[in-house]
Design a protein around this motif. Structure first.
Motif, PDB file in Angstrom:
ATOM      1  N   ARG A  19     -33.902 -40.763  18.807  1.00  0.00           N
ATOM      2  CA  ARG A  19     -34.856 -40.521  17.731  1.00  0.00           C
ATOM      3  C   ARG A  19     -34.083 -40.184  16.462  1.00  0.00           C
ATOM      4  N   ILE A  20     -34.244 -41.010  15.438  1.00  0.00           N
ATOM      5  CA  ILE A  20     -33.541 -40.829  14.167  1.00  0.00           C
ATOM      6  C   ILE A  20     -34.521 -40.219  13.171  1.00  0.00           C
ATOM      7  N   THR A  45     -37.102 -44.714  -2.635  1.00  0.00           N
ATOM      8  CA  THR A  45     -36.989 -46.023  -1.990  1.00  0.00           C
ATOM      9  C   THR A  45     -35.633 -46.177  -1.319  1.00  0.00           C
ATOM     10  N   GLY A  46     -34.604 -45.690  -1.971  1.00  0.00           N
ATOM     11  CA  GLY A  46     -33.267 -45.785  -1.405  1.00  0.00           C
ATOM     12  C   GLY A  46     -33.134 -45.011  -0.106  1.00  0.00           C
ATOM     13  N   LEU A  47     -33.760 -43.839  -0.028  1.00  0.00           N
ATOM     14  CA  LEU A  47     -33.704 -43.044   1.195  1.00  0.00           C
ATOM     15  C   LEU A  47     -34.458 -43.735   2.330  1.00  0.00           C
ATOM     16  N   VAL A  51     -33.006 -44.990   6.079  1.00  0.00           N
ATOM     17  CA  VAL A  51     -33.580 -44.751   7.412  1.00  0.00           C
ATOM     18  C   VAL A  51     -33.773 -46.061   8.151  1.00  0.00           C
ATOM     19  N   THR A  52     -34.298 -47.067   7.450  1.00  0.00           N
ATOM     20  CA  THR A  52     -34.505 -48.376   8.074  1.00  0.00           C
ATOM     21  C   THR A  52     -33.186 -48.996   8.502  1.00  0.00           C
ATOM     22  N   ALA A  69     -36.727 -44.673  14.245  1.00  0.00           N
ATOM     23  CA  ALA A  69     -36.452 -43.857  13.064  1.00  0.00           C
ATOM     24  C   ALA A  69     -37.749 -43.475  12.375  1.00  0.00           C
ATOM     25  N   GLU A  70     -37.781 -42.269  11.806  1.00  0.00           N
ATOM     26  CA  GLU A  70     -38.980 -41.816  11.102  1.00  0.00           C
ATOM     27  C   GLU A  70     -38.609 -40.828  10.010  1.00  0.00           C
ATOM     28  N   VAL A  71     -39.494 -40.738   9.028  1.00  0.00           N
ATOM     29  CA  VAL A  71     -39.346 -39.800   7.927  1.00  0.00           C
ATOM     30  C   VAL A  71     -40.372 -38.692   8.107  1.00  0.00           C
TER      31      VAL A  71
END
Length: 276
Positions: A19-20, A45-47, A51-52, A69-71
Motif C-alpha cells: 500500500r503506497i 498535479t505534480g504530487l 503517486v501514480t 497507491a492512494e492520496v
C-alpha cells in the motif's frame, strides 16, 4: 523511490500486498495552501503524478506484488501512523541532506512515525545501498533488559529467515562493561553478564526453530559506534523501542536518532509490545 523499492522487495519476501500512501495537505485544506509557500516546481498535479508513477514503478518491478497507491488528507506523520495501524510494517524514506529537507522538515517524518506507530517502522535513508548486500546479514541491537520474547528479536529472526541470511546480535557495553572486562581475571576480554544477556535475548532454540544462524557479539564502546561498524554491509538493522511509562508514544533514545542519521543500511524500529 529507494524506500519504495525496498518496501516492494519486502512485500515480495513475505508475500504481502503493498500500500503506497501520500499525505496531502491540499486534500485536507482544499487547496488553501498558497503557491508561494511551496518549493520551486512543486504543484498539486505534480504530487498526484508522483503517486501514480510510484504505483506504476512498483507494478513493473514486481508484478507478483499487489500494489495500490492512494492520496490521503492530513499531515504526514498523522496519516502514516493511522495507515500503519494494521500493517506488517511501515516503510518511510529519510533524506539526510539537501535543501528539500531543510525546506519541508522531512527529517522529522521518520522519527515522528517511529515514535507513534504500533507496527514496525523501517526508515530507508538516501544513502542506503540499492538492493541486498553481498554479505546478506541482518543486524540486531540488543540492549540491557531485552527478553527472548521481545518483539524486535522476533522481527529480526523473521527478517533473517525471509532473506535466507545470518543474524548478527550485538550488545555494546559502555564504560561500566569495559571496566568489568579490565578486572576480569580470565583475560578473555568478555563479560559473563554480557554473554548471558545475548544468549537470553536470542536463545538457540528460537534461532533453530526459525532456521537462522545467529552470531552473538559483545563490543566495547558506545552503541552507535558498534552499530555503525557492524552495518557497513548489512541488509537491515533492527532496534527495539520501549514505550514511555504510562504513555502511548515510544521513547526514541540517542542511539535511535544516531542510527537514523548515520547508518548506511535501512533501520527497523520495533516497539517492544508489537505482537508476532
Amino acid at each position: 523511490m529507494r524506500a519504495l523499492d525496498w518496501a516492494e522487495d519486502e512485500a515480495a519476501l513475505h508475500g504481502r500486498p503493498l500500500r503506497i500512501v501520500h499525505a496531502s495537505v491540499w486534500e485536507r485544506f482544499e487547496g488553501a495552501t498558497p503557491a508561494e509557500d511551496l518549493p520551486d516546481g512543486w504543484t498539486e498535479t505534480g504530487l498526484q503524478e508522483t503517486v501514480t508513477n510510484a504505483e506504476s514503478r512498483a507494478r513493473q518491478r514486481r508484478p507478483e506484488v499487489r500494489a495500490h497507491a492512494e492520496v490521503l488528507p492530513g499531515e504526514p506523520v498523522d496519516v502514516l501512523v493511522q495507515a500503519g495501524e494494521d500493517a506488517f510494517a511501515l516503510v518511510v524514506g529519510h533524506r539526510r541532506h539537501g535543501a528539500l529537507m531543510r525546506h519541508l522538515s522531512i527529517g522529522y517524518i521518520g522519527p515522528g512515525v517511529a515514535a507513534r506507530a504500533w507496527c514496525p517502522v523501517v526508515v530507508v535513508g538516501d544513502s542506503a545501498a540499492e538492493g541486498p548486500s553481498a554479505d546478506r546479514q541482518v543486524v540486531l541491537g540488543v540492549a540491557e533488559g531485552t527478553e527472548a520474547d521481545a518483539a524486535h528479536v522476533a522481527f529480526a529472526l523473521q527478517e533473517a529467515h525471509a532473506r535466507g541470511c545470518d543474524l548478527v546480535a550485538i550488545h555494546a557495553r559502555g564504560r561500566r562493561g569495559m571496566r568489568e572486562t579490565r578486572h576480569d581475571p580470565s583475560g578473555l576480554g568478555s563479560s559473563p553478564a554480557a554473554d548471558a544477556l545475548l544468549s537470553a535475548a536470542v536463545p538457540a532454540e528460537a534461532a533453530l526453530e526459525c532456521g537462522v544462524v545467529v552470531h552473538r557479539q559483545v563490543v566495547d564502546g558506545p552503541a552507535h559506534h558498534a552499530l555503525l561498524e557492524a552495518t557497513q554491509h548489512a541488509d537491515l538493522l533492527v532496534l527495539g523501542v520501549r514505550h514511555r511509562h504510562g504513555a502511548i508514544r515510544r521513547e526514541l533514545r540517542p542511539t535511535h536518532h544516531a542510527a537514523l542519521r548515520h547508518l548506511p543500511c535501512p533501520v527497523a524500529l520495533v516497539g517492544i509490545r508489537w505482537p508476532n
